[in-house]
Design a protein around this motif. Structure first.
Motif, PDB file in Angstrom:
ATOM      1  N   ASP A   1     109.536  35.078   7.666  1.00  0.00           N
ATOM      2  CA  ASP A   1     108.917  36.168   6.909  1.00  0.00           C
ATOM      3  C   ASP A   1     107.443  35.889   6.631  1.00  0.00           C
ATOM      4  O   ASP A   1     106.591  36.790   6.760  1.00  0.00           O
ATOM      5  CB  ASP A   1     109.654  36.377   5.584  1.00  0.00           C
ATOM      6  N   GLN A   2     107.128  34.664   6.252  1.00  0.00           N
ATOM      7  CA  GLN A   2     105.740  34.334   5.938  1.00  0.00           C
ATOM      8  C   GLN A   2     104.861  34.328   7.186  1.00  0.00           C
ATOM      9  O   GLN A   2     103.695  34.744   7.146  1.00  0.00           O
ATOM     10  CB  GLN A   2     105.669  32.986   5.230  1.00  0.00           C
ATOM     11  N   ALA A   3     105.416  33.868   8.304  1.00  0.00           N
ATOM     12  CA  ALA A   3     104.652  33.864   9.554  1.00  0.00           C
ATOM     13  C   ALA A   3     104.344  35.280  10.011  1.00  0.00           C
ATOM     14  O   ALA A   3     103.216  35.583  10.442  1.00  0.00           O
ATOM     15  CB  ALA A   3     105.421  33.113  10.635  1.00  0.00           C
ATOM     16  N   LEU A   4     105.317  36.161   9.906  1.00  0.00           N
ATOM     17  CA  LEU A   4     105.089  37.556  10.285  1.00  0.00           C
ATOM     18  C   LEU A   4     104.090  38.216   9.346  1.00  0.00           C
ATOM     19  O   LEU A   4     103.208  38.969   9.782  1.00  0.00           O
ATOM     20  CB  LEU A   4     106.412  38.316  10.280  1.00  0.00           C
ATOM     21  N   ALA A   5     104.209  37.939   8.052  1.00  0.00           N
ATOM     22  CA  ALA A   5     103.289  38.522   7.080  1.00  0.00           C
ATOM     23  C   ALA A   5     101.850  38.065   7.323  1.00  0.00           C
ATOM     24  O   ALA A   5     100.897  38.807   7.037  1.00  0.00           O
ATOM     25  CB  ALA A   5     103.721  38.153   5.663  1.00  0.00           C
ATOM     26  N   ALA A   6     101.703  36.854   7.867  1.00  0.00           N
ATOM     27  CA  ALA A   6     100.367  36.328   8.154  1.00  0.00           C
ATOM     28  C   ALA A   6      99.814  36.823   9.484  1.00  0.00           C
ATOM     29  O   ALA A   6      98.681  36.486   9.849  1.00  0.00           O
ATOM     30  CB  ALA A   6     100.417  34.801   8.152  1.00  0.00           C
ATOM     31  N   GLY A   7     100.606  37.594  10.218  1.00  0.00           N
ATOM     32  CA  GLY A   7     100.128  38.176  11.465  1.00  0.00           C
ATOM     33  C   GLY A   7     100.349  37.334  12.696  1.00  0.00           C
ATOM     34  O   GLY A   7      99.781  37.632  13.754  1.00  0.00           O
ATOM     35  N   HIS A   8     101.185  36.300  12.589  1.00  0.00           N
ATOM     36  CA  HIS A   8     101.449  35.467  13.756  1.00  0.00           C
ATOM     37  C   HIS A   8     102.377  36.192  14.744  1.00  0.00           C
ATOM     38  O   HIS A   8     103.179  37.044  14.355  1.00  0.00           O
ATOM     39  CB  HIS A   8     102.099  34.151  13.336  1.00  0.00           C
ATOM     40  N   ASP A   9     102.262  35.818  15.997  1.00  0.00           N
ATOM     41  CA  ASP A   9     103.153  36.302  17.056  1.00  0.00           C
ATOM     42  C   ASP A   9     104.349  35.355  17.089  1.00  0.00           C
ATOM     43  O   ASP A   9     104.210  34.185  17.446  1.00  0.00           O
ATOM     44  CB  ASP A   9     102.402  36.287  18.394  1.00  0.00           C
ATOM     45  N   VAL A  10     105.535  35.847  16.697  1.00  0.00           N
ATOM     46  CA  VAL A  10     106.661  34.960  16.413  1.00  0.00           C
ATOM     47  C   VAL A  10     107.837  35.194  17.357  1.00  0.00           C
ATOM     48  O   VAL A  10     108.231  36.330  17.618  1.00  0.00           O
ATOM     49  CB  VAL A  10     107.145  35.144  14.958  1.00  0.00           C
ATOM     50  N   THR A  11     108.397  34.082  17.828  1.00  0.00           N
ATOM     51  CA  THR A  11     109.688  34.083  18.502  1.00  0.00           C
ATOM     52  C   THR A  11     110.690  33.416  17.578  1.00  0.00           C
ATOM     53  O   THR A  11     110.501  32.261  17.171  1.00  0.00           O
ATOM     54  CB  THR A  11     109.629  33.311  19.831  1.00  0.00           C
ATOM     55  N   ALA A  12     111.730  34.133  17.192  1.00  0.00           N
ATOM     56  CA  ALA A  12     112.773  33.606  16.314  1.00  0.00           C
ATOM     57  C   ALA A  12     113.943  33.130  17.166  1.00  0.00           C
ATOM     58  O   ALA A  12     114.519  33.920  17.923  1.00  0.00           O
ATOM     59  CB  ALA A  12     113.232  34.676  15.334  1.00  0.00           C
TER      60      ALA A  12
ATOM     61  N   SER B   1     114.654  40.814   9.849  1.00  0.00           N
ATOM     62  CA  SER B   1     113.409  41.353  10.397  1.00  0.00           C
ATOM     63  C   SER B   1     113.587  41.708  11.871  1.00  0.00           C
ATOM     64  O   SER B   1     114.284  41.016  12.609  1.00  0.00           O
ATOM     65  CB  SER B   1     112.280  40.334  10.251  1.00  0.00           C
ATOM     66  N   THR B   2     112.957  42.768  12.286  1.00  0.00           N
ATOM     67  CA  THR B   2     113.004  43.177  13.692  1.00  0.00           C
ATOM     68  C   THR B   2     111.640  43.041  14.356  1.00  0.00           C
ATOM     69  O   THR B   2     111.452  43.484  15.483  1.00  0.00           O
ATOM     70  CB  THR B   2     113.481  44.644  13.808  1.00  0.00           C
ATOM     71  N   GLN B   3     110.681  42.428  13.656  1.00  0.00           N
ATOM     72  CA  GLN B   3     109.322  42.334  14.196  1.00  0.00           C
ATOM     73  C   GLN B   3     109.152  41.169  15.162  1.00  0.00           C
ATOM     74  O   GLN B   3     108.191  41.145  15.931  1.00  0.00           O
ATOM     75  CB  GLN B   3     108.319  42.175  13.049  1.00  0.00           C
ATOM     76  N   ALA B   4     110.041  40.219  15.111  1.00  0.00           N
ATOM     77  CA  ALA B   4     109.914  39.030  15.947  1.00  0.00           C
ATOM     78  C   ALA B   4     110.661  39.203  17.263  1.00  0.00           C
ATOM     79  O   ALA B   4     111.663  39.915  17.342  1.00  0.00           O
ATOM     80  CB  ALA B   4     110.455  37.812  15.213  1.00  0.00           C
ATOM     81  N   ARG B   5     110.169  38.541  18.275  1.00  0.00           N
ATOM     82  CA  ARG B   5     110.916  38.395  19.519  1.00  0.00           C
ATOM     83  C   ARG B   5     112.085  37.464  19.227  1.00  0.00           C
ATOM     84  O   ARG B   5     111.935  36.484  18.499  1.00  0.00           O
ATOM     85  CB  ARG B   5     110.002  37.797  20.581  1.00  0.00           C
ATOM     86  N   VAL B   6     113.257  37.749  19.758  1.00  0.00           N
ATOM     87  CA  VAL B   6     114.453  36.989  19.428  1.00  0.00           C
ATOM     88  C   VAL B   6     114.992  36.290  20.674  1.00  0.00           C
ATOM     89  O   VAL B   6     115.135  36.903  21.742  1.00  0.00           O
ATOM     90  CB  VAL B   6     115.547  37.901  18.829  1.00  0.00           C
ATOM     91  N   VAL B   7     115.279  35.008  20.527  1.00  0.00           N
ATOM     92  CA  VAL B   7     115.960  34.234  21.560  1.00  0.00           C
ATOM     93  C   VAL B   7     117.232  33.673  20.935  1.00  0.00           C
ATOM     94  O   VAL B   7     117.182  33.058  19.868  1.00  0.00           O
ATOM     95  CB  VAL B   7     115.089  33.088  22.091  1.00  0.00           C
ATOM     96  N   VAL B   8     118.362  33.900  21.576  1.00  0.00           N
ATOM     97  CA  VAL B   8     119.641  33.429  21.064  1.00  0.00           C
ATOM     98  C   VAL B   8     119.969  32.080  21.697  1.00  0.00           C
ATOM     99  O   VAL B   8     119.987  31.952  22.924  1.00  0.00           O
ATOM    100  CB  VAL B   8     120.767  34.444  21.356  1.00  0.00           C
ATOM    101  N   ALA B   9     120.199  31.083  20.835  1.00  0.00           N
ATOM    102  CA  ALA B   9     120.539  29.751  21.329  1.00  0.00           C
ATOM    103  C   ALA B   9     121.324  29.018  20.263  1.00  0.00           C
ATOM    104  O   ALA B   9     121.033  29.130  19.071  1.00  0.00           O
ATOM    105  CB  ALA B   9     119.271  28.966  21.683  1.00  0.00           C
ATOM    106  N   ASP B  10     122.313  28.279  20.685  1.00  0.00           N
ATOM    107  CA  ASP B  10     123.113  27.457  19.787  1.00  0.00           C
ATOM    108  C   ASP B  10     122.643  26.020  19.954  1.00  0.00           C
ATOM    109  O   ASP B  10     122.898  25.389  20.980  1.00  0.00           O
ATOM    110  CB  ASP B  10     124.591  27.587  20.127  1.00  0.00           C
ATOM    111  N   LEU B  11     121.965  25.483  18.940  1.00  0.00           N
ATOM    112  CA  LEU B  11     121.390  24.147  19.047  1.00  0.00           C
ATOM    113  C   LEU B  11     122.440  23.050  18.951  1.00  0.00           C
ATOM    114  O   LEU B  11     122.117  21.867  19.114  1.00  0.00           O
ATOM    115  CB  LEU B  11     120.319  23.957  17.986  1.00  0.00           C
ATOM    116  N   ALA B  12     123.679  23.419  18.676  1.00  0.00           N
ATOM    117  CA  ALA B  12     124.756  22.425  18.668  1.00  0.00           C
ATOM    118  C   ALA B  12     125.117  22.003  20.087  1.00  0.00           C
ATOM    119  O   ALA B  12     125.763  20.975  20.286  1.00  0.00           O
ATOM    120  CB  ALA B  12     125.987  22.969  17.958  1.00  0.00           C
ATOM    121  N   VAL B  13     124.712  22.790  21.069  1.00  0.00           N
ATOM    122  CA  VAL B  13     124.935  22.461  22.477  1.00  0.00           C
ATOM    123  C   VAL B  13     123.608  22.606  23.208  1.00  0.00           C
ATOM    124  O   VAL B  13     122.730  23.343  22.803  1.00  0.00           O
ATOM    125  CB  VAL B  13     126.000  23.381  23.119  1.00  0.00           C
TER     126      VAL B  13
END
Length: 222
Positions: free
Chosen positions: A18-29, A39-51
């Motif tokens: 939220d803070q990164a988007l509010a500051a105007g950064h280009d964000v990948t979540a 939030s729907t403003q970020a680019r989204v990548v789905v990944a499970d870090l357990a694997v």
């Protein structure tokens, strides 16, 4: 700035997002469950870090200026996700040529043994008598698996060759962002008992503009 935020739906990660988007950064979540994203403003990548998901992680970090991670185990059964996930993230970063990473750990980790530091200091120089002898021993016993995971995660960063910063907060709260928290390099804060998750997120983002935080652990507390 182009940022990749891992565990962006977690307790700290959602504030970083939220803070990164509010500051105007280009964000990948980077998230395991995109339905938890508010939030729907970020680019989204789905990944499970357990694997290990090298392809997904490569897509997430390609072309970014920095990575921020709030990755950590939410339960005893998930212990190991922090160091294993961070190992996968840093590997993807090296392949993509991305050097800057800021992660969240915990205040007591400087005194927790790890494979690379089997004999860490007995006490953190910033802790007072009460914290050293009463609070920390109890917390380290209760959260033994979680702390072992975070200590090994810090090993991964130290060995990564990247420009890392580790932020170490004490007990986390859901109080609003203040922006007036205290920080200390290489140690905890005296009488630093709690800190708001929102302030930890703010500290992590601020570190990106502070070259002196590179290859440093940063204690943070309200």
């Amino acid at each position: 700035m182009k940022l990749a935020i891992f565990a962006a739906t977690g307790g700290i990660g959602r504030h970083v997002l939220d803070q990164a988007l509010a500051a105007g950064h280009d964000v990948t979540a980077v998230v395991r469950n995109p339905q938890k994203l508010l939030s729907t403003q970020a680019r989204v990548v789905v990944a499970d870090l357990a694997v290990a998901e090298p392809a997904a992680l490569q897509v997430a970090v390609e072309g970014v200026d920095a990575v921020l991670s709030g990755l950590g185990a939410r339960s005893k059964s998930e212990a190991g996700v922090a160091w294993q996930g961070t190992r996968a993230i840093t590997s993807a970063m090296r392949t993509a040529g991305v050097r800057r990473i800021v992660v969240v750990s915990a205040a007591s980790i400087g005194t927790v043994p790890s494979p690379d530091r089997p004999r860490p200091p007995r006490h953190d120089p910033g802790d007072g008598f009460f914290t050293r002898h009463l609070v920390v021993p109890v917390i380290k016993k209760v959260l033994r698996e979680h702390y072992a995971d975070l200590a090994r995660m810090e090993d991964v960063l130290h060995d990564s060759g990247l420009d890392w910063t580790v932020v170490r907060p004490p007990r986390l709260t859901d109080r609003p962002l203040t922006g007036t928290y205290r920080t200390a390099y290489g140690q905890n804060l005296r009488r630093g008992i709690t800190v708001a998750r929102a302030d930890v997120a703010h500290c992590m983002l601020r570190a990106l503009d502070q070259p002196e935080t590179t290859k440093q652990t940063v204690g943070v507390a309200n």
